[in-house]
Design a protein around this motif. Structure first.
Motif, mmCIF file in Angstrom:
data_model
loop_
_atom_site.group_PDB
_atom_site.id
_atom_site.type_symbol
_atom_site.label_atom_id
_atom_site.label_comp_id
_atom_site.label_asym_id
_atom_site.label_seq_id
_atom_site.Cartn_x
_atom_site.Cartn_y
_atom_site.Cartn_z
ATOM 1 N N VAL A 23 0.839 -1.204 0.000
ATOM 2 C CA VAL A 23 0.000 0.000 0.000
ATOM 3 C C VAL A 23 0.873 1.252 0.000
ATOM 4 C CG1 VAL A 23 -1.598 1.349 1.419
ATOM 5 C CG2 VAL A 23 -2.009 -1.077 1.055
ATOM 6 N N PRO A 27 0.866 3.424 -5.565
ATOM 7 C CA PRO A 27 -0.329 4.263 -5.517
ATOM 8 C C PRO A 27 -1.458 3.638 -6.326
ATOM 9 C CG PRO A 27 1.234 5.182 -7.052
ATOM 10 C CD PRO A 27 1.906 3.994 -6.413
ATOM 11 N N GLY A 28 -2.649 4.060 -6.052
ATOM 12 C CA GLY A 28 -3.791 3.563 -6.812
ATOM 13 C C GLY A 28 -4.790 2.864 -5.919
ATOM 14 N N SER A 29 -5.738 2.232 -6.564
ATOM 15 C CA SER A 29 -6.809 1.588 -5.817
ATOM 16 C C SER A 29 -6.372 0.213 -5.315
ATOM 17 C CB SER A 29 -8.041 1.435 -6.706
ATOM 18 O OG SER A 29 -7.809 0.456 -7.688
ATOM 19 N N GLU A 30 -7.193 -0.326 -4.445
ATOM 20 C CA GLU A 30 -6.934 -1.661 -3.906
ATOM 21 C C GLU A 30 -6.969 -2.713 -5.009
ATOM 22 O OE1 GLU A 30 -9.016 -4.712 -0.733
ATOM 23 O OE2 GLU A 30 -9.347 -2.565 -0.512
ATOM 24 N N ASN A 31 -7.868 -2.537 -5.960
ATOM 25 C CA ASN A 31 -7.963 -3.490 -7.069
ATOM 26 C C ASN A 31 -6.718 -3.472 -7.949
ATOM 27 O OD1 ASN A 31 -10.490 -4.418 -6.319
ATOM 28 N ND2 ASN A 31 -11.561 -2.868 -7.525
ATOM 29 N N GLN A 32 -6.147 -2.297 -8.173
ATOM 30 C CA GLN A 32 -4.924 -2.206 -8.974
ATOM 31 C C GLN A 32 -3.762 -2.899 -8.268
ATOM 32 O OE1 GLN A 32 -4.777 2.041 -9.317
ATOM 33 N NE2 GLN A 32 -5.579 2.022 -11.415
ATOM 34 N N ARG A 33 -3.652 -2.681 -6.960
ATOM 35 C CA ARG A 33 -2.585 -3.340 -6.205
ATOM 36 C C ARG A 33 -2.773 -4.854 -6.200
ATOM 37 N NH1 ARG A 33 -3.368 1.266 -2.953
ATOM 38 N NH2 ARG A 33 -4.836 0.132 -1.634
ATOM 39 N N TYR A 34 -4.011 -5.297 -6.013
ATOM 40 C CA TYR A 34 -4.283 -6.731 -6.004
ATOM 41 C C TYR A 34 -3.938 -7.356 -7.354
ATOM 42 C CZ TYR A 34 -6.778 -11.144 -5.691
ATOM 43 O OH TYR A 34 -7.098 -12.476 -5.707
#
Length: 70
Positions: A23, A27-34
């Motif tokens: 995290v 940077p970015g949304s949780e979906n992008q990181r996942y």
């Protein structure tokens, strides 16, 4: 994909990674990181140890894993 692994290697002293580390690095949304994590696991760049806890794949590790720490 290599940028993601390089960020981890440059920012963290060890080869173990948590969700909180990801995290803070990506940077970015949780979906992008996942999605990044899921692709890295599929390629073997990350190894899923347990929920929210990963280690770098063999080719990216700086040394052997300490099983006591894991």
């Amino acid at each position: 994909m290599f940028d993601f692994i390089e960020k981890i290697q440059d920012s963290l002293p060890g080869d173990l990674v948590t969700d909180i580390d990801i995290v803070n690095l990506v940077p970015g949304s949780e979906n992008q990181r996942y999605a990044l994590v899921k692709r890295a696991i599929a390629r073997g760049d990350l190894i899923h140890i347990r929920r929210g806890f990963y280690c770098l794949g063999e080719r990216y590790r700086r040394g052997p894993l300490n099983l006591f720490v894991v």
